[in-house]
Scaffold this motif. Structure first.
Motif, PDB file in Angstrom:
ATOM      1  N   UNK A   3      -7.675  15.305  29.028  1.00  0.00           N
ATOM      2  CA  UNK A   3      -7.662  16.238  30.146  1.00  0.00           C
ATOM      3  C   UNK A   3      -6.471  16.095  31.069  1.00  0.00           C
ATOM      4  N   UNK A   4      -5.641  15.071  30.856  1.00  0.00           N
ATOM      5  CA  UNK A   4      -4.489  14.844  31.734  1.00  0.00           C
ATOM      6  C   UNK A   4      -3.478  15.981  31.615  1.00  0.00           C
ATOM      7  N   UNK A   5      -2.833  16.308  32.720  1.00  0.00           N
ATOM      8  CA  UNK A   5      -1.844  17.372  32.778  1.00  0.00           C
ATOM      9  C   UNK A   5      -0.474  16.864  32.340  1.00  0.00           C
TER      10      UNK A   5
ATOM     11  N   UNK B  87       3.968  25.103  19.724  1.00  0.00           N
ATOM     12  CA  UNK B  87       3.577  24.538  18.433  1.00  0.00           C
ATOM     13  C   UNK B  87       3.657  23.019  18.448  1.00  0.00           C
ATOM     14  N   UNK B  88       4.753  22.478  19.001  1.00  0.00           N
ATOM     15  CA  UNK B  88       4.917  21.027  19.047  1.00  0.00           C
ATOM     16  C   UNK B  88       3.843  20.379  19.906  1.00  0.00           C
TER      17      UNK B  88
ATOM     18  N   UNK C 204      -2.167  18.480  22.418  1.00  0.00           N
ATOM     19  CA  UNK C 204      -2.341  19.158  23.702  1.00  0.00           C
ATOM     20  C   UNK C 204      -3.010  20.513  23.493  1.00  0.00           C
ATOM     21  N   UNK C 205      -3.612  21.015  24.556  1.00  0.00           N
ATOM     22  CA  UNK C 205      -4.273  22.306  24.509  1.00  0.00           C
ATOM     23  C   UNK C 205      -3.966  23.065  25.797  1.00  0.00           C
TER      24      UNK C 205
ATOM     25  N   UNK D 129      -2.646  20.442  28.613  1.00  0.00           N
ATOM     26  CA  UNK D 129      -3.618  19.393  28.885  1.00  0.00           C
ATOM     27  C   UNK D 129      -3.828  18.545  27.633  1.00  0.00           C
ATOM     28  N   UNK D 130      -3.937  17.254  27.843  1.00  0.00           N
ATOM     29  CA  UNK D 130      -4.246  16.339  26.743  1.00  0.00           C
ATOM     30  C   UNK D 130      -5.637  16.677  26.196  1.00  0.00           C
ATOM     31  N   UNK D 131      -5.712  16.910  24.904  1.00  0.00           N
ATOM     32  CA  UNK D 131      -6.978  17.274  24.287  1.00  0.00           C
ATOM     33  C   UNK D 131      -7.971  16.117  24.379  1.00  0.00           C
TER      34      UNK D 131
END
Length: 256
Positions: A121-123, A172-173, A179-180, A254-256
């Motif tokens: 969840x981290x930005x 894409x990367x 990430x999402x 956001x970190x998935x």
């Protein structure tokens, strides 16, 4: 040393607003340079922390000196490549990069390494350049110093600055790396080179790509190139100094 903080002052506020650093955050500043964002994040995150990472010893020396002057104890700087540095897993709650991520040799691998350093969840917020034809700082300086020279030669040192100019490539990367909710925002601001044409020319000539464009020229050709550069910079001089137009992408995920 070139003053990137002054050059990018208008962009700094866009990036900071996107970060929304809160007390207790643990902030990772990627390609921190002289630590402007790292220091601001440390103040906003207290009692949290901030870590700046960069490969430039001179910039990190200045960053540490300024942090000491400001009396900041909740931050640190490390000389390393964020693409491969062994960050402790899940240590950070916010990651940021101001025009630093374009230079990774393997963007997806670098983003994956950053993702491992972040909590779920981290930005992650970053600024990257749009294509070079939107950048007066590239097109007009190049036209002045090397008129007619291709901008995509194998020796072009600025080419790496545009590796994430296509937002689909960046998206894409990031998605592949873990990430999402990737969002891309168009940001257009001028960049600053000095109070007048003389100072601006001196600043430009601190940059390696500009020196590369002059390399191999005869003394007479160099003199003409510098005269063209000065004339161009004078046309962009305002009461607030010398500014060249530019455009960037503000990318958040956001970190998935």
């Amino acid at each position: 040393m070139f003053d990137y903080d002054a050059e990018l002052a208008r962009y700094h506020e866009h990036l900071w607003e996107a970060l929304d650093v809160r007390p207790g955050n643990r902030v990772l500043d990627i390609g921190c340079g002289t630590g402007q964002i790292t220091r601001r994040a440390a103040r906003a995150a207290s009692p949290g922390t901030a870590l700046g990472i960069d490969i430039s010893d001179p910039m990190l020396t200045q960053a540490r000196r300024q942090a000491e002057t400001e009396g900041l104890a909740n931050l640190d700087f490390v000389r390393a490549d964020a693409q491969t540095h062994p960050f402790p897993p899940g240590q950070f709650t916010v990651a940021v990069s101001r025009f630093g991520t374009m230079f990774f040799a393997d963007t997806t691998a670098a983003f994956a390494n950053i993702a491992r350093a972040l909590r779920p969840g981290a930005l992650f917020a970053q600024l990257v350049w749009q294509p070079r034809d939107h950048q007066q700082w590239d097109t007009e300086i190049r036209a002045a110093l090397a008129p007619g020279r291709s901008a995509t030669t194998s020796t072009d040192k600025t080419e790496a600055a545009f590796t994430l100019a296509d937002p689909d490539v960046a998206t894409s990367a990031l998605t592949t790396a873990g990430f999402t909710t990737v969002q891309v925002t168009d940001v257009r601001e001028p960049v600053y080179y000095g109070p007048d044409a003389d100072h601006a020319q001196a600043a430009v000539l601190h940059l390696q790509p500009a020196r590369d464009l002059l390399s191999g020229l005869t003394p007479a050709a160099t003199e003409h190139a510098l005269a063209r550069l000065h004339t161009m910079l004078a046309t962009h001089t305002t009461a607030a100094g010398v500014w060249l137009d530019s455009r960037a992408w503000l990318i958040t995920a956001r970190r998935r």
